[in-house]
Design an enzyme around this catalytic site. Structure first.
Site, short mmCIF file in Angstrom:
data_model
loop_
_atom_site.label_atom_id
_atom_site.label_comp_id
_atom_site.label_asym_id
_atom_site.label_seq_id
_atom_site.Cartn_x
_atom_site.Cartn_y
_atom_site.Cartn_z
N THR B 76 3.82 -2.78 -9.02
CA THR B 76 4.60 -2.36 -7.86
C THR B 76 5.46 -3.48 -7.30
O THR B 76 6.59 -3.29 -6.90
CB THR B 76 3.62 -1.89 -6.77
OG1 THR B 76 2.72 -0.99 -7.37
CG2 THR B 76 4.31 -1.20 -5.64
N LYS B 230 -10.87 -4.91 -6.85
CA LYS B 230 -10.14 -3.95 -6.02
C LYS B 230 -11.15 -2.91 -5.54
O LYS B 230 -11.75 -2.21 -6.35
CB LYS B 230 -9.03 -3.28 -6.83
CG LYS B 230 -8.13 -2.36 -6.00
CD LYS B 230 -6.99 -1.77 -6.83
CE LYS B 230 -6.07 -0.94 -5.95
NZ LYS B 230 -4.96 -0.34 -6.68
#
Lengths: 595, 446
Positions: B76, B230
């Site tokens: 991203t 994460k």
């Protein structure tokens, strides 16, 4: 004059892109978070002028979070969920009622808004339909667009480059209906707003109450420019805002003409900001001395040949100088002091005044602007002042509706560069089954509904309930077999008078219960308000209340007995049994026995 | 002439005529109207060309000599959709970066290398090998700090892989990503990247990950590359250090770099132990109730297996011979006896393995399952085993190396984690998620 109107109405569904309820909180915020926003390019590589100007303020934003109506979507910590189908159906239904052309695919877009009112930095907005028209007393008014979008966060406070918003409102679905600039005048604008408002309310699916509907007005006059006046909340003040904006543009054109003749086309100011703090070393002006004590300086700039024009009135209490002042505020100052103002207002002496003029090298024809601020802030404020002063045309602007009917500058009118696709939401194909479901959702439409109500009630009551937020409750009561007139009087008069006495009915389904007991001929009409009142106080069921307080309808035998007991004295009977018998029935019995 | 995305076109339907710019679309036509709204049309409508789009010239994205090297590996943060062609391209020329992040100009010279532009989930060892090689070369050429732009989904695998491939780096190698894409005003990429650049100039030399510490745009944590994970699908503060405090708390705006746990110091003279060999033939299996023995049997063609076990490091062994239960113990033994190392890790993520407490653990341990007393994350165990198998075949040696701490991937003592390290920053309010690495939801304060 050309005028178009944009109506924003909140829908009474869950939020648009998450499953939080669309309710506002009256509790304390659960938490606060801090964020920053940055301007980004659009998909076409352009940067929106409106966003760019906001960026200059470099603000930090604080967001208040409420447990009951905020989730990770509002805090921009989770991607949006799918679009709320209930909300989409309402808008599709209204679009069909307006004969607007519904798009084949709904593409959700991000509309860049970096004033902090959206945690994401954009408002999600979807074009649902284009075109259509509305019949009015002054001819047809064209519809431009029907849009489904998210409500922004509500502002709590603003100071020195930091703003606080609350997130309870963020994400509530809004329908935005924009008309073509076919509106003739202020009164006409009000009529159009009223008509659209009625259509929306007739669906029974829109939110009611203060702030749930807002009007933006787009006004332009010949040689003027399109200006959007944002956030008009009351219908009755629409004509005033329209007329004031037209007047403002007219007055601006006069000033522009004068400025052109004094300075020539394409004038660019060569003036530089000059520090004037020393002039005020022993000033009587508390306003100035207090700020200087805190480290601010006094700065001024010459406005060539602007004398008398700065004080020229555009709207009541709004002068040309106010326009320049609005622009200066972008730099974070509270405003400017200009040469056409009454210096006594600021306790500035004539001698100081003279010194300012000398220091800025102003002749009689020249004006000036002054700010009290830190040097950097002042320099930026003057940049904005000069930028505005050099505009020898009416600028396209978004303006904020002030409570007094005037408006102040917010930002440039945004262009298409502020829109880019919301890649997190798949496009929605509009199918025939979806459209027919939408027709059912939006209901019969305002006209048909009014006609049907008029067939049930006299005109006054029909109008009254049509405008009432309790219209959906009324419809529900009728469906359950309630007497229309009794339902309206209970929902309006009874509830209002109870509220005045301090009794607020929260659970409206109780009315349905009481009216059904009335239909079963177990109580009188007169007992209904009493039963509701007792319920508000004790939360007991209707049946329990009737039993406990002896509110049941008297049987024929009981009535005979009472008539005998009271020797047919109507006054005595009524004072004792008013709530338990029908006076007509009583009269009939007494007359019958007399014969 | 056929219209292409970017062109100004006119579309006529029975309902009306629409003019705008053609946008890329998979099917049908998408038109951007002057209002900025996009409208979709079916394939059937006729598209009339009004004005051809002329694309601006592209500049060469790899440029410059720099003390700080920014390497793009996709994700991203480093890419942007090109709406005129519909493709995603690395958004990495120095000019582009400066445009996005003007504050970068306050740092030493920056060199950018757009290496890959891939989705995080497409990551594998070949990408790690090439990235390690580039980093090694740049460090040898004198780079003072390396920043790697990476997708967040597999970032902790990559940070672990480069931790082992580039042991003892003399300078920091900082992975950074974004949970909100860079084309959004609210993107976390600015704070993350600026703090990554700032970290790369500090006295630290670990491979690690920089991401938001809290939901606020205030400061970041620098996590050790072998201990980071994460822990949230979408929140800004998704990255947590597992079982240890983060290496440092970072805020470039306040020039704050507060070390929170021991780290390797920068030393330009130190030689990187470069070893990019990697055996990709390793499987990772999530133990679950009712797991079938045949699943374990199917692993016989692998060179190594990592089990993500339950609790302290368990898998079904059915020691009490209950008729309902099925053991996979014999199948695991079969793998181990054919020289396939089997490594245990835990689904609980936090906490240390201990194969002595329950009989299942003891049976697994006796069978030769490796990992008792270790506190590695499943992902790091997987990466470490694959990396060891790249240069070592003998199962005993593999075991010995697995159990030796190399890059902080295993600790000897389980730290009692408190929130005290936050107090180093007087300005850090106990706001939402500030201590989020102990909790799952950024809306719950511990």
């Amino acid at each position: 004059m050309k005028c178009g109107i944009e109506i924003h109405q909140r829908l009474a569904t869950e939020k648009l892109f998450c499953r939080c309820p669309s309710i506002l909180s009256d509790s304390e915020p659960f938490k606060e978070i801090k964020r920053r926003l940055f301007v980004v390019e659009s998909e076409t590589g352009e940067i929106d002028r409106s966003a760019k100007e906001q960026q200059e303020k470099k603000q930090e934003f604080t967001y208040q979070i409420f447990n009951e109506n905020c989730c990770l979507v509002e805090t921009d910590e989770e991607p949006p969920h799918e679009m709320n189908k209930d909300a989409l159906l309402i808008v599709l239904g209204i679009a069909q009622q307006m004969n607007s052309n519904i798009v084949e695919e709904v593409h959700t877009m991000r509309k860049l808004v970096i004033d902090g009112s959206n945690t994401s930095g954009f408002q999600r907005t979807s074009l649902i339909a284009l075109g259509g028209k509305l019949e009015t007393s002054e001819g047809d008014v064209g519809m431009l667009t029907l849009v489904l979008e998210e409500e922004s966060a509500g502002i709590v406070s603003e100071n020195n480059g930091s703003r606080t918003y609350r997130l309870d409102r963020l994400g509530i679905p809004l329908i935005e209906i924009a008309t073509a600039p076919d509106i003739k005048n202020g009164k006409h604008a009000k009529e159009v707003a009223e008509k659209i408002g009625m259509m929306l309310r007739a669906t029974g699916k829109v939110a009611r109450g203060i702030g749930t509907i807002r009007q933006d007005l787009n006004v332009s006059i010949e040689n003027g420019a399109r200006v959007e006046v944002k956030g008009v909340q009351e219908l009755k003040s629409i004509p005033l805002y329209v007329e004031n904006e037209a007047k403002r543009q007219e007055n601006l054109l006069v000033i522009i003409k004068e400025l052109k003749s004094r300075l020539g086309e394409g004038w660019k100011s060569k003036a530089k900001p000059i520090e004037l703090t020393i002039i005020f070393s022993s000033t009587k002006s508390k306003f100035i001395s207090n700020l200087v004590k805190k480290g601010a300086g006094v700065f001024g700039i010459k406005l060539e040949k602007h004398s008398s024009l700065l004080g020229s009135e555009l709207n009541p209490n709004r002068r040309y100088g106010s326009e320049l002042s609005d622009y200066a505020k972008l730099a974070g100052v509270k405003g400017i002091i200009h040469s056409d103002e009454d210096m006594e207002k600021y306790s500035i002496l004539e001698s100081e005044w003279k010194e300012i003029q000398d220091s800025l090298n102003c002749s009689k024809e020249d004006g000036f602007a002054m700010v009290v601020a830190e040097k950097q802030t002042a320099v930026r404020a003057f940049e904005h002042v000069l930028r505005r002063a050099e505009m020898f045309f009416v600028p396209e602007e978004t303006r904020k509706a002030n409570p007094d009917g005037t408006s102040s500058y917010m930002r440039p009118l945004p262009g298409r560069a502020r829109m880019y696709p919301e890649t997190d939401i798949p496009l929605i194909k509009i199918t025939k089954p979806l459209l027919s479901e939408a027709r059912k959702t939006a209901g019969e439409g305002a006209e048909k509904k009014m006609k049907r109500l008029s067939s049930l009630l006299n005109e006054d009551l029909a109008k009254k309930i049509f405008r009432s937020p309790l219209l959906p409750v009324f419809e529900q009561l009728i469906k359950k077999g309630a007497e229309p007139k009794l339902a309206v009087t209970t929902l309006t008069e009874t509830l209002v008078s109870l509220r005045r006495e301090g009794f607020e009915l929260k659970d409206l389904s109780f009315i349905e219960k009481v009216l059904s007991i009335y239909n079963e001929k177990k109580i009188t009409k007169a007992a209904i308000p009493e039963i509701i009142k007792y319920h508000i106080q004790s939360k007991e069921t209707a049946e329990a209340i009737i039993k406990k307080h002896n509110l049941g309808l008297l049987s024929s035998e009981e009535m005979d007995r009472i008539i005998k007991e009271c020797k047919g004295d109507i006054k005595r009977i009524m004072s004792k049994y008013r709530l338990r018998l029908d006076p007509k029935e009583l009269m009939k019995k007494i007359k019958g026995s007399g014969r | 002439m056929e219209s292409k995305p970017g062109d100004k076109v006119r579309i006529k339907t029975d309902k009306g005529t629409y003019e705008g710019r053609l946008m890329p679309s998979k099917e049908g036509h998408v038109l951007k109207l002057d209002t900025g709204y996009n409208v979709g049309f079916s394939d059937k409508v006729k598209v009339e060309l009004v004005e051809k789009y002329i694309a601006p010239e592209k500049e060469n994205p790899e440029t410059g000599e720099g003390e700080i090297v920014i390497i793009g590996m996709g994700g991203t943060i480093s890419s942007k959709v090109d709406y005129n062609t519909g493709g995603v391209h690395p958004h990495l020329s120095p000019k582009d970066l400066l445009k996005l992040f003007p504050e970068l100009s306050s740092f030493p010279s920056i060199k950018t290398i757009p290496l890959f532009s891939i989705l995080s989930e497409d990551m594998n060892y070949r990408f790690w090998q090439q990235a390690a090689e580039v980093v090694y070369k740049e460090i040898k050429n004198g780079a003072k700090g390396i920043i790697i732009l990476h997708g967040t989904d597999t970032m902790s695998y990559s940070s672990a892989a480069l931790s082992f491939m580039l042991r003892q780096t003399p300078v920091p190698v900082v992975f950074v990503g974004a949970q909100r894409s860079s084309d959004r005003p609210s993107s976390d990429s600015r704070l993350n990247l600026m703090n990554a650049v700032f970290t790369s100039t500090n006295n630290i030399a670990n491979v690690g990950v920089i991401m938001h510490a809290t939901t606020n745009d205030d400061y970041s944590f620098f996590h050790l590359g072998t201990r980071v994970r994460k822990m949230h699908t979408s929140a800004r503060n998704a990255f947590k250090s597992i079982g240890v405090p983060p290496l440092a708390m970072v805020d470039y705006r306040r020039k704050m770099f507060e070390q929170l746990s021991p780290a390797r110091e920068r030393d330009m003279k130190r030689k990187t132990l470069f070893d990019k060999r990697f055996n990709p033939n390793v499987a990772m299996i999530y133990i679950h109730p009712g797991i079938k023995p045949k699943l374990i049997d199917s692993l016989s063609s692998y060179d190594g297996v990592v089990l993500v076990g339950t609790g302290l490091g368990h898998a079904p062994t059915n020691p009490n011979k209950h008729p309902f239960a099925t053991s996979i113990l014999e199948n695991l033994k079969q793998l181990i006896s054919s020289n396939i190392p089997v490594i245990m890790s835990s689904q609980t993520i936090e906490g240390r393995l201990n194969l002595n407490v329950y009989s299942a653990g003891r049976l697994l341990s006796e069978a030769g399952v490796i990992g008792s007393m270790m506190d590695w994350t499943p992902e790091t165990a997987f990466i470490k085993l694959s990396w060891i198998l790249g240069h070592e075949k003998k199962i005993d040696k593999v075991k010995e190396e697995m159990l030796t701490p190399l890059e902080g991937e295993i600790t000897k003592r389980s730290a009692i984690l408190s929130t005290t390290y936050l107090q180093v920053d007087k300005l850090a309010q106990p706001h939402v998620g500030a201590i989020g690495w102990l909790t799952d939801s950024p809306l719950i304060e511990v």
